[in-house]
Design a protein around this motif. Structure first.
Motif, PDB file in Angstrom:
ATOM      1  N   ILE A  91      -3.431   2.379  11.977  1.00 56.79           N
ATOM      2  CA  ILE A  91      -3.486   1.690  10.680  1.00 56.79           C
ATOM      3  C   ILE A  91      -4.606   0.672  10.782  1.00 56.79           C
ATOM      4  O   ILE A  91      -4.560  -0.234  11.611  1.00 56.79           O
ATOM      5  N   THR A  92      -5.619   0.816   9.966  1.00 56.28           N
ATOM      6  CA  THR A  92      -6.839   0.026  10.090  1.00 56.28           C
ATOM      7  C   THR A  92      -6.693  -1.336   9.416  1.00 56.28           C
ATOM      8  O   THR A  92      -5.661  -1.651   8.830  1.00 56.28           O
ATOM      9  N   SER A  93      -7.761  -2.111   9.476  1.00 59.57           N
ATOM     10  CA  SER A  93      -7.695  -3.514   9.042  1.00 59.57           C
ATOM     11  C   SER A  93      -7.933  -3.718   7.554  1.00 59.57           C
ATOM     12  O   SER A  93      -7.952  -4.852   7.092  1.00 59.57           O
ATOM     13  N   ASP A  94      -8.131  -2.641   6.778  1.00 57.14           N
ATOM     14  CA  ASP A  94      -8.357  -2.856   5.339  1.00 57.14           C
ATOM     15  C   ASP A  94      -7.073  -2.767   4.523  1.00 57.14           C
ATOM     16  O   ASP A  94      -7.123  -2.762   3.298  1.00 57.14           O
ATOM     17  N   SER A 149       0.843  -1.196   0.000  1.00 55.13           N
ATOM     18  CA  SER A 149       0.000   0.000   0.000  1.00 55.13           C
ATOM     19  C   SER A 149       0.879   1.247   0.000  1.00 55.13           C
ATOM     20  O   SER A 149       1.601   1.500   0.969  1.00 55.13           O
ATOM     21  N   PRO A 150       0.841   2.068  -1.041  1.00 57.49           N
ATOM     22  CA  PRO A 150       1.602   3.322  -1.020  1.00 57.49           C
ATOM     23  C   PRO A 150       1.195   4.213   0.153  1.00 57.49           C
ATOM     24  O   PRO A 150       2.042   4.916   0.717  1.00 57.49           O
ATOM     25  N   ALA A 151      -0.083   4.175   0.531  1.00 56.86           N
ATOM     26  CA  ALA A 151      -0.555   5.009   1.636  1.00 56.86           C
ATOM     27  C   ALA A 151       0.120   4.630   2.940  1.00 56.86           C
ATOM     28  O   ALA A 151       0.579   5.493   3.703  1.00 56.86           O
ATOM     29  N   ILE A 152       0.173   3.339   3.237  1.00 61.23           N
ATOM     30  CA  ILE A 152       0.778   2.898   4.493  1.00 61.23           C
ATOM     31  C   ILE A 152       2.282   3.123   4.475  1.00 61.23           C
ATOM     32  O   ILE A 152       2.882   3.513   5.485  1.00 61.23           O
ATOM     33  N   ASN A 153       2.913   2.910   3.330  1.00 60.01           N
ATOM     34  CA  ASN A 153       4.337   3.222   3.223  1.00 60.01           C
ATOM     35  C   ASN A 153       4.600   4.695   3.522  1.00 60.01           C
ATOM     36  O   ASN A 153       5.531   5.034   4.258  1.00 60.01           O
ATOM     37  N   ALA A 156      -4.379   4.722   6.781  1.00 60.98           N
ATOM     38  CA  ALA A 156      -3.722   5.129   8.015  1.00 60.98           C
ATOM     39  C   ALA A 156      -4.195   6.527   8.373  1.00 60.98           C
ATOM     40  O   ALA A 156      -4.452   7.356   7.485  1.00 60.98           O
ATOM     41  N   VAL A 157      -4.340   6.786   9.679  1.00 61.44           N
ATOM     42  CA  VAL A 157      -4.836   8.079  10.146  1.00 61.44           C
ATOM     43  C   VAL A 157      -3.991   8.526  11.335  1.00 61.44           C
ATOM     44  O   VAL A 157      -3.710   7.730  12.238  1.00 61.44           O
ATOM     45  N   ALA A 158      -3.609   9.799  11.354  1.00 65.94           N
ATOM     46  CA  ALA A 158      -2.884  10.389  12.481  1.00 65.94           C
ATOM     47  C   ALA A 158      -3.823  11.306  13.249  1.00 65.94           C
ATOM     48  O   ALA A 158      -4.546  12.117  12.651  1.00 65.94           O
ATOM     49  N   LYS A 199      -8.178  14.880  17.484  1.00 62.46           N
ATOM     50  CA  LYS A 199      -8.338  15.618  16.235  1.00 62.46           C
ATOM     51  C   LYS A 199      -7.525  14.954  15.125  1.00 62.46           C
ATOM     52  O   LYS A 199      -6.348  14.649  15.309  1.00 62.46           O
ATOM     53  N   GLU A 200      -8.180  14.755  13.982  1.00 65.42           N
ATOM     54  CA  GLU A 200      -7.473  14.139  12.860  1.00 65.42           C
ATOM     55  C   GLU A 200      -6.478  15.134  12.262  1.00 65.42           C
ATOM     56  O   GLU A 200      -6.824  16.258  11.911  1.00 65.42           O
ATOM     57  N   LEU A 201      -5.233  14.675  12.142  1.00 64.85           N
ATOM     58  CA  LEU A 201      -4.164  15.507  11.602  1.00 64.85           C
ATOM     59  C   LEU A 201      -3.877  15.200  10.136  1.00 64.85           C
ATOM     60  O   LEU A 201      -3.675  16.111   9.323  1.00 64.85           O
TER      61      LEU A 201
END
Length: 495
Positions: A349-352, A172-176, A356-358, A364-366
């Motif tokens: 980092i979610t299960s799908d 996943s480019p997003a998780i990387n 990923a969310v900070a 508060k979502e960053l």
């Protein structure tokens, strides 16, 4: 395929080879040139569930020809061959079928194999495939014990084969991008990595007497390195996950994905020096032997890791509901995830496998990252490039992530029943472990477990030499690390 491996005889597949080479932990590389004009001829091994996902994923890739199917269950093999036949015929090809993977590996017209067999066969089939000159995509966990995982890395290096582990978040480019941002200090220094595998697992039942294996299954081949005795479970397929000779429990089933992400986020390139566990199988008495409830604490730098497995729902009332999945415990709204806490917030980092969310400490979502990748295409690209460094999840990474699961399982298998009070006193010097044990206690009490009667197992605290990948001063643990193999299905000490 140009420069295809030489043909070998079946007895050569079994022979094994010589010295080990050093492992490389290569960083993922995106955007390498594809050589779609080069045909890769592929065999799929294990077809009932996940392996059939492999079939559909690979057959849609340019330049990939699925030329062979293999399964020890004759009914499954016949059904899948019939499903694959029309498309193969339209392309002017036939697909060969096999019960024994060694017969598939002996063919010249197979360049690579994709392995989705039960856990206890992953390493053996990978070693055989590499010795046969084939490249390998192998499902998670790549191994069934710590020792054979290292053998897989060695054989891949010695034979210069491409071996991809099935931990698809690595593609996943997003998780990387999210992990690179986190490691660059996006939230400051890490404080704790928490892996969650809160996945509903109901009883597998209990058979009064051992059963004969299904008539259509070649039970000898299915058993592989294990003795092919009677079957002690009602559902032959899949429920082997919850029995030690074949599976690794949910820690090594679902949890290995989250373990891989925890280790990756922390930059952990070796095993920890110490493992502490507690848990057990609660809520029902069945033929399963692996824990459905587990806490594992890992001594790591720069921050420790806590991993939690829960198969029961959030409380006793929820056990009466048909949908446990909607009624599991949650941490920051998640049931299966990785949460890495840091000085300035947390990364989730979610299960799908692609999000990923900070968040900051107030919730508060960053930042948010979302992009899926194609793990199967990455394997094919690396095969065409003849470059293990092009893999997003090289077998060395898969080995370490599986190894983190194995050492926790070895600890709990060697443990003894104890009171929660005693367990909590024993981990009082590790606040994160103590917090996790307290959460486990509350979860079990909510599920009606009488802890004074059904006491948890306090796993044996194991000291680990991360360089040699051995347990220090514990012969019992070393026996579990090494595993057992029967004649004809062995892996050499030095492959």
């Amino acid at each position: 395929m140009p420069n295809a491996p030489r043909s070998i005889r079946r007895r050569d597949v079994l022979r094994g080879g010589s010295v080990a080479a050093a492992s490389l932990l290569a960083a993922p590389v995106f955007g390498r040139a594809r050589r779609d004009d080069e045909v890769v001829r592929l065999g799929i091994v294990g077809l009932r569930g996940r392996g059939w996902n492999h079939y559909h994923a690979f057959k849609g890739l340019p330049g990939v020809q699925i030329v062979a199917l293999c399964d020890v269950d004759a009914e499954v093999l016949t059904r899948r061959a019939a499903e694959a036949a029309p498309e193969a015929a339209a392309a002017g090809r036939e697909i060969a079928t096999f019960a024994d993977v060694r017969d598939l590996l002996a063919r010249d017209d197979v360049d690579a194999v994709s392995i989705a067999t039960p856990n206890h066969l992953h390493a053996l089939h990978t070693v055989w495939a590499c010795e046969a000159g084939k490249h390998v995509y192998v499902e998670k966990p790549v191994s069934h014990n710590l020792w054979e995982g290292r053998r897989m890395v060695e054989i891949a290096r010695r034979t210069n084969r491409i071996v991809q582990a099935g931990t698809q978040s690595r593609s996943s480019p997003a998780i990387n991008e999210a992990i690179a941002w986190f490691q660059a200090g996006g939230l400051g220094a890490p404080k704790l990595a928490q892996g969650l595998c809160y996945k509903p697992r109901k009883s597998i039942g209990r058979v009064p007497l051992p059963l004969d294996p299904p008539a259509q299954v070649n039970h000898d081949l299915w058993s592989g390195p294990r003795q092919p005795g009677p079957v002690q479970r009602a559902q032959y397929h899949y429920d082997w996950h919850w029995q030690w000779p074949f599976g690794n429990g949910d820690l090594g089933n679902q949890g290995v994905h989250q373990m891989d992400l925890c280790r990756w986020a922390l930059g952990a390139k070796a095993l920890p020096t110490r493992i502490v566990t507690a848990g057990g199988r609660f809520g029902y008495a069945d033929d399963g032997t692996t824990p459905n409830t587990l806490v594992a604490y890992y001594d790591l730098q720069p921050a420790p890791m806590v991993f939690e497995v829960r198969g029961l729902p959030k409380d006793l009332a929820s056990q009466a509901l048909p949908d446990w999945g909607a009624n599991m415990d949650r941490v920051h709204g998640t049931t299966i995830s990785v949460i890495v806490y840091a000085e300035q917030g947390r990364l989730t980092i979610t299960s799908d496998y692609s999000v990923a969310v900070a968040h900051d400490h107030e919730g508060k979502e960053l930042r948010r990252w979302k992009q899926d990748g194609d793990h199967f295409a990455n394997f094919i690209d690396a095969v065409r490039l003849r470059d293990p460094g092009a893999l997003h999840a090289d077998v060395a990474e898969g080995h370490l992530s599986a190894g983190y699961c194995h050492i926790a399982n070895d600890s709990i298998r060697l443990g003894q029943r104890d009171s929660m009070e005693s367990i909590e006193r024993a981990v009082a010097d590790a606040p994160h472990a103590l917090d996790a044990m307290a959460r486990m206690r509350a979860h079990l009490v909510a599920n009606g477990v009488e802890l004074d009667k059904d006491r948890p197992t306090f796993g044996r605290t194991l000291a680990i030499d991360p360089v040699e990948e051995r347990y220090v001063g514990d012969a019992d643990a070393e026996s579990l690390r090494r595993g057992t193999y029967r004649q004809g299905f062995t892996i050499s000490e030095s492959v």
